[in-house]
Write an enzyme that holds these catalytic residues in place. Sequence first.
Site, PDB file in Angstrom:
ATOM      1  CD  GLU A  30      32.743  38.361  51.345  1.00 32.73           C
ATOM      2  OE1 GLU A  30      32.420  38.340  52.719  1.00 32.73           O
ATOM      3  OE2 GLU A  30      32.120  39.588  50.716  1.00 32.73           O
ATOM      4  NE  ARG A  73      39.526  41.991  54.881  1.00 34.42           N
ATOM      5  CZ  ARG A  73      38.859  41.762  55.561  1.00 34.42           C
ATOM      6  NH1 ARG A  73      37.273  42.287  54.886  1.00 34.42           N
ATOM      7  NH2 ARG A  73      38.740  42.253  57.005  1.00 34.42           N
ATOM      8  CG  ASP A  77      36.131  35.046  58.588  1.00 36.66           C
ATOM      9  OD1 ASP A  77      36.301  36.178  59.487  1.00 36.66           O
ATOM     10  OD2 ASP A  77      34.876  33.908  58.698  1.00 36.66           O
TER      11      ASP A  77
END
Length: 496
Positions: A30, A73, A77
């Site tokens: 990520e 994905r 954020d």
Amino acid sequence: MPQLHDSGSRAIQPSDQTHQHDFARIFGIETEYGVSVTDIPEPMDASHVAMTMFQPVVRRARSTNTYVENGSRLYLDVGSHPEYATAEAICPSDALLSDLAGEQTMRSMGLDAQRRLRESDAQNRHATLHLYKNNADSAGHSFGCHENYLVRRFVNLDMIQHVLLPFLITRQIYTGAGRFDGERLLFTQRAAFVDETVSSATTRSRPMINTRDEPHANPDDYRRLHVIIGDSNRSQWATLMKCATTHLVLCMMEHAARSGCETELEAFALADPIAANHAINTDGAHARIALAAGRSTTALELQQMMLEQVESFAAHHGDALEASLRYDALCNVEWIVGQWRWVLDRLAANDIETLSHVVDWASKQVFFNRLQSRGTVTPARLRQLDLDYHDIANGRLYPSLCAHGLMRTLVDADQIHDAVSTPPPHTRAVLRGRFVAAASHTDAVYDCDWTTLKLVRPVHMEAVLLDPFHDEPTKQYDKLMGELGDARADGDEAPV
């Protein structure tokens, strides 16, 4: 259009293939990106820049949180950081390729936003959007690059804290991305901002490992190891090696937990992991760190001792380790161990010039040294170059190093281009990507997360993908895709 929700992954029934007796693993990365715009008359807030990037995503998905056709994905954020979480990868090289696909996706979004900013206002016609794959901005705010590893549930948290943490902290001597703090080049981007070892919280504190129990798989079989201590790397070699070496250490831990024995790494537990982390940030391979057993050693010596234990383990369990990497196009056990030994030898020799071709902090150090040898270079200029190295939208330094053969690359542009739209093979990402690609070409309302695919309209139907290693369609999945095919056919037949 998709609707997103998070799954706790709490299973009622076990998966068909639990891989409890082998070393197969799922990898994921990520990455949060920093954003800014320059060459405009008035300052632009980073949150506005990020939302500009995501405007096409919102138009398409009705959300800033979505999954894309390669199974990954893509989301905005908390705050102003665009984030890309790679789809499940079965091996380190697939994780690297997925990470680079995310980089390419973000770059395309950034340059598209830059074009729209320039066209929206004559005063912004020279606007330059910067998209930073780093972990700290000029104001001292930190954002993360998190690694995810699927680990067998029988590996307990105490083992993770006392056996894995010393490895994760000391591996930064070759995986650190380096950061110029205004006075000197530190070895890592992230170390100065980490204030806890292991915690389930990420908002109140910045732990090295997050223990929130969200396996995104059968929770009776697995836990998801969420590694927060680590930098966003530009070096492809560094990204591959941090995943590959961590995999081998985790295999040792799983074997020990499965067999009820020790790993031989327990002797390397640290007296103060936070202090060790800070020491490595400033002193690198030669930082002295205290062990819980009472003696001290250097980060380099600790890595050398760990490598010796991994080599011994590989000599006895080579076939099982090789089987876990059978799909990897770039590395096998011999390559990983060989590269690990090589980089530690170069560090021992203080051969920064050679290291600069694969290690981010060393690449910066060599380049900065060359500039300084030609005359006076201001700290402001070095800080600017440090940021430019990580700017994937308009940065020039890193692409120039690659073009001149000064930074080693492992995959080419065509492979990255294909990975933008193609899921990593041999995992459920194949099924998720196929579903998202099909659904996005219909008027259907659909729902998606790591373990569940759901149609909301025109019919209500879902398919559960609990086993991350499973890439074959289930009956549920085939029925879901059949409904999508009907929805697409109905849309094609609708009058204009």
